[in-house]
Enzyme design. Structure first.
Site, PDB file in Angstrom:
ATOM      1  N   LYS A 251     -24.194  44.849 -26.793  1.00 31.14           N
ATOM      2  CA  LYS A 251     -24.159  44.708 -28.256  1.00 31.14           C
ATOM      3  C   LYS A 251     -25.285  43.763 -28.675  1.00 31.14           C
ATOM      4  CE  LYS A 251     -20.963  43.598 -32.076  1.00 31.14           C
ATOM      5  NZ  LYS A 251     -19.576  43.269 -32.473  1.00 31.14           N
TER       6      LYS A 251
ATOM      7  N   SER B  43     -16.921  46.100 -35.875  1.00 36.81           N
ATOM      8  CA  SER B  43     -18.364  46.007 -35.982  1.00 36.81           C
ATOM      9  C   SER B  43     -19.092  46.523 -34.745  1.00 36.81           C
ATOM     10  CB  SER B  43     -18.770  44.553 -36.219  1.00 36.81           C
ATOM     11  OG  SER B  43     -18.427  43.761 -35.086  1.00 36.81           O
TER      12      SER B  43
ATOM     13  N   SER C 188     -12.998  44.121 -33.945  1.00 33.05           N
ATOM     14  CA  SER C 188     -14.231  44.889 -33.727  1.00 33.05           C
ATOM     15  C   SER C 188     -14.418  45.514 -32.351  1.00 33.05           C
ATOM     16  CB  SER C 188     -15.440  44.011 -34.019  1.00 33.05           C
ATOM     17  OG  SER C 188     -15.602  43.903 -35.396  1.00 33.05           O
TER      18      SER C 188
HETATM   19  N1  GLN Z   1     -13.501  43.789 -39.780  1.00 30.26           N
HETATM   20  C1  GLN Z   1     -13.443  42.380 -39.579  1.00 30.26           C
HETATM   21  C2  GLN Z   1     -14.490  41.702 -40.421  1.00 30.26           C
HETATM   22  O1  GLN Z   1     -15.185  42.364 -41.091  1.00 30.26           O
HETATM   23  C3  GLN Z   1     -13.576  42.033 -38.132  1.00 30.26           C
HETATM   24  C4  GLN Z   1     -14.949  42.150 -37.626  1.00 30.26           C
HETATM   25  C5  GLN Z   1     -15.049  41.691 -36.188  1.00 30.26           C
HETATM   26  O2  GLN Z   1     -14.073  41.710 -35.446  1.00 30.26           O
HETATM   27  N2  GLN Z   1     -16.238  41.261 -35.811  1.00 30.26           N
HETATM   28  O3  GLN Z   1     -14.622  40.532 -40.428  1.00 30.26           O
END
Ligand code: GLN
Length: 484
Positions: free
Chosen positions: A76, A151, A175
């Site tokens: 990532k 994400s 995410s």
């Molecule tokens: N959807 C959540 C956010 O937007 C979690 C994102 C994540 O786990 N990085 O913060």
């Protein structure tokens, strides 16, 4: 080759049925052929990959190497990689070449894994659909009109489409698990502190945790084994022994106690998703697990709590991107203040700016007690709920997401609808406990995931349960049409 498990790939490499160079080239070719349609990579690193593959082949020829030697993977783009652009999905860092490697990058390199490139992601990992990346949205290989989840959507799309055998990912509020559910993968977010955060660009430091996206629990077990462990460079890393994850996979499930929280099966759950999750419950019961109802009464408060705590931490973490030290710098600023304002205004996308504003607001004098402090107290209550549940059950099970993958653009102008996507995943981050999502069926031709949440450092048991389930089902073996 792109349908083999990591164990099979490793056996193939050791038996010299193919070399790591061939295996790596095969995946690079698949990226070249398919990724225009998915946008799952921000950077592909063929030279680095082939050099690592050659080194792995040399090791294997000498009869050395471990279970991951010579196996490709995607990183990532949130993890710093020395000499390779590390953008975190943002224009702010689009020209940032990291001067050092994240601990997990070092560890996976040392295990002999071959980095294919850097996976696309929501900007600074803020999002649930992978539509906020400065490098453009990622598409779901199961249906390119749908989101892959975020994400870590680039990591998920790449693995689901067979462009990489596995990928690293991070989970601040879901995410890893949510993209796993939406693309038919197994994803594990370990206990907070199990995997080092050193060199992982910070979003919300008390919630961020690195983990794996893979096509099976067994694959995930191998990769997590190489990532986990104490790191003196991360003060929140925990110094306790790491279990042998692959060795724990084969334990039968007889006597396992699983809790079903009412709150995870309440209003809002799509009926087609519910019936797949119920199918998974039945199968686990046939395998010997026992079920009982548990209650996590504060779970419904997890979304509002998270959307105070995470932006607060983000606003503080992202203060370092000021146009002076590194990151995007606005041209021709007339004053220091203008330099800060314009660099941040130009470098950050809309969602990141929204988080910084919310975070700054909840931390400001007069609002701190009402919002931030209150959220910290509710966070404790959520943790206490899990503690109570784990006094009577080994694991807690529920859906990973309320729906299957939605259409790109569907929730774009409604941040609250987007935030509500995380309703089932966020509580685990607030409590710090490990959680895993695995495939359990299809609804409308799109994958559905079921989530297991475990007690602190119980990753081995969760992978064991997922592996046993995957021995008895074949959902995880389905591949998206066109990418077989
Ligand atoms: N959807 C959540 C956010 O937007 C979690 C994102 C994540 O786990 N990085 O913060």
């Amino acid at each position: 080759m792109h349908n083999l498990s990591i164990k099979e790939l490793s056996e193939g490499l050791k038996a010299k049925r193919f070399s790591s160079r061939e295996l790596t080239q095969h995946h690079l070719d698949r990226i070249a052929r398919h990724d225009w349609a998915l946008n799952s990579f921000i950077t592909v690193t063929p030279e680095r990959a082939m050099a690592q593959a050659a080194a792995a082949d040399a090791q294997l020829a000498a009869g050395a190497g471990g279970p991951l030697t010579g196996i490709p993977l995607a990183q990532k783009d949130i993890f710093c990689t020395r000499g390779v652009k590390t953008s975190c999905g943002s224009k702010m860092l689009d020209r940032f070449v990291a001067p050092y490697d994240a601990t997990i990058v070092e560890k996976l390199d040392a295990a002999g894994m071959v980095m294919l490139g850097k996976a696309n992601m929501d900007e600074f990992a803020m999002g649930s659909s992978n539509e906020t990346s400065w490098h453009g949205a990622v598409r779901n290989p199961w249906n390119p009109g749908r989101v892959p989840g975020g994400s870590s959507g680039g990591s998920a799309a790449a693995v689901a489409a067979g462009l990489a055998p596995a990928a690293t990912a991070t989970d601040t509020g879901g995410s890893i698990r949510q993209p796993a559910a939406l693309t038919n993968l197994t994803g594990i977010k370990p206990t907070y502190g199990r995997v080092s955060r050193y060199g992982m660009i910070a979003f919300a430091s008390s919630l961020d945790q690195a983990g794996v996206l893979a096509r099976s629990a067994q694959d995930a077990a191998y990769v997590l084994q190489a990532m986990a462990g104490f790191d003196p460079r991360d003060s929140t890393s925990v110094d306790c022994p790491v279990d042998d994850y692959p060795a724990a996979l084969d334990k039968p499930l007889r006597g396992l106690r699983i809790g079903l929280p009412d709150e995870f099966f309440a209003e809002g759950l799509e009926p087609g998703v519910r019936s797949c999750v119920e199918g998974a419950i039945k199968k686990l019961w046939e395998l010997g697990a026992e079920f009982e109802n548990v209650s996590l009464p504060n779970m419904p408060l997890s979304v509002p709590t998270y959307y105070v705590v995470a932006p607060a931490e983000a606003s503080s973490n992202l203060a370092r991107f000021d146009g002076v030290r590194y990151g995007h710098r606005a041209d021709n600023a007339a004053s220091l203040e203008e330099l800060y304002k314009r660099s941040r205004g130009e470098g950050f996308g809309a969602e990141v700016q929204r988080r910084i504003m919310i975070g700054t607001y909840v931390l400001s004098h007069g609002y701190y007690d009402a919002y931030y402090l209150k959220a910290q107290k509710v966070r404790r209550l959520i943790y206490d709920d899990f503690k109570r549940a784990f006094a009577s059950v080994d694991l807690v099970l529920g859906p990973t997401a309320q729906n299957v993958a939605f259409r790109l653009g569907d929730k774009g102008d409604d941040p609250v609808a987007m935030y509500l996507n995380d309703i089932y995943t966020i509580a685990a981050n607030l409590a710090g406990i490990p959680a895993l999502s695995m495939p359990c069926g299809f609804h409308d031709g799109l994958p559905v995931g079921v989530q297991l949440m475990g007690n602190f450092f119980d990753e081995a048991r969760m992978l064991n349960v997922a592996h046993q389930y995957q021995q008895a089902t074949d959902w995880h073996k389905r591949r998206p049409p066109g990418f077989e």
